[in-house]
Design a protein around this motif. Structure first.
Motif, PDB file in Angstrom:
ATOM      1  N   ASP A 123       0.862  -1.166   0.000  1.00 26.01           N
ATOM      2  CA  ASP A 123       0.000   0.000   0.000  1.00 26.01           C
ATOM      3  C   ASP A 123       0.909   1.229   0.000  1.00 26.01           C
ATOM      4  O   ASP A 123       1.452   1.617   1.037  1.00 26.01           O
ATOM      5  CB  ASP A 123      -0.903   0.008   1.237  1.00 26.01           C
ATOM      6  N   LEU A 124       1.097   1.818  -1.172  1.00 26.81           N
ATOM      7  CA  LEU A 124       2.034   2.929  -1.340  1.00 26.81           C
ATOM      8  C   LEU A 124       1.304   4.221  -1.684  1.00 26.81           C
ATOM      9  O   LEU A 124       1.863   5.120  -2.302  1.00 26.81           O
ATOM     10  CB  LEU A 124       3.045   2.579  -2.442  1.00 26.81           C
ATOM     11  N   ARG A 125       0.068   4.326  -1.247  1.00 25.31           N
ATOM     12  CA  ARG A 125      -0.735   5.507  -1.548  1.00 25.31           C
ATOM     13  C   ARG A 125      -0.100   6.771  -0.962  1.00 25.31           C
ATOM     14  O   ARG A 125       0.281   6.800   0.204  1.00 25.31           O
ATOM     15  CB  ARG A 125      -2.142   5.344  -0.982  1.00 25.31           C
ATOM     16  N   GLY A 126       0.014   7.786  -1.805  1.00 25.29           N
ATOM     17  CA  GLY A 126       0.492   9.076  -1.348  1.00 25.29           C
ATOM     18  C   GLY A 126       1.975   9.170  -1.091  1.00 25.29           C
ATOM     19  O   GLY A 126       2.463  10.205  -0.623  1.00 25.29           O
ATOM     20  N   VAL A 127       2.729   8.126  -1.393  1.00 29.88           N
ATOM     21  CA  VAL A 127       4.179   8.157  -1.163  1.00 29.88           C
ATOM     22  C   VAL A 127       4.862   8.931  -2.289  1.00 29.88           C
ATOM     23  O   VAL A 127       4.493   8.814  -3.458  1.00 29.88           O
ATOM     24  CB  VAL A 127       4.751   6.729  -1.088  1.00 29.88           C
TER      25      VAL A 127
END
Length: 201
Positions: A123-127
């Protein structure tokens, strides 16, 4: 277990020491060495590591909150189930590091070396991955929504099933990547088609 608060270290060699279960709060380490150091389950809060060497370090189950690891070396380090929450990791090198089960929650991972990294189902959301080297990385089924991939290197990366919707992909060399099976939004699809010479009205 030990606790360090607002301590500052420069050019200190902590290699092969036992630093397990420690808590580091608002500490600063500059050009320090942590080669093959036992740092399992260590926690850091608002601490800074600048140009530090973590080659072969054991960071299993470590937790890092709002800390910075700038231009650090994590060659062959073990980051199994480590957690990074809103951390700044710019310029750090993760060559051959064990990233299995690692959690990346927000944060700035610009300019990192993640070549051939195993990041499937993450889960790499917003990275922020601006100009990161993700060449040959496994991003299958990864959630990259709202992430910043500006000018990131994605050549030969595995993106099957990855969700790229709403990700910033300015400067991406689309012809060098295989997006088969990846989910894209309309603006990304237009950029993809234009990269291949299509005229989109």
């Amino acid at each position: 277990m030990f606790q360090y608060v607002e301590q500052h270290y420069e050019d200190i060699d902590f290699s092969q020491k036992d630093l397990r279960y420690g808590e580091l709060t608002r500490c600063t380490f500059t050009r320090c060495k942590f080669r093959s150091t036992s740092m399992e389950e260590i926690s850091t809060l608002s601490s800074r590591f600048i140009e530090c060497d973590f080659r072969g370090a054991l960071l299993n189950a470590s937790i890092h909150q709002q800390s910075a690891f700038v231009n650090c070396k994590f060659h062959e380090a073990n980051l199994f189930v480590a957690k990074f929450h809103e951390c700044k990791m710019t310029g750090s090198d993760f060559t051959k590091a064990n990233l299995d089960g690692m959690t990346i929650d927000q944060g700035d991972w610009s300019y990192v070396n993640f070549r051939a990294a195993k990041l499937a189902k993450q889960d790499l959301r917003g990275v922020r991955f601006a100009e990161a080297d993700l060449t040959e990385a496994n991003l299958e089924k990864a959630n990259l929504r709202h992430s910043d991939l500006t000018r990131a290197q994605l050549g030969r990366a595995k993106l099957q099933g990855a969700d790229l919707r709403d990700a910033i992909m300015d400067g991406i060399d689309f012809p060098s990547i295989n997006v088969k099976g990846a989910r894209m939004d309309a603006s990304q699809a237009v950029s993809f088609l234009r990269a291949y010479g299509a005229k989109v009205d």
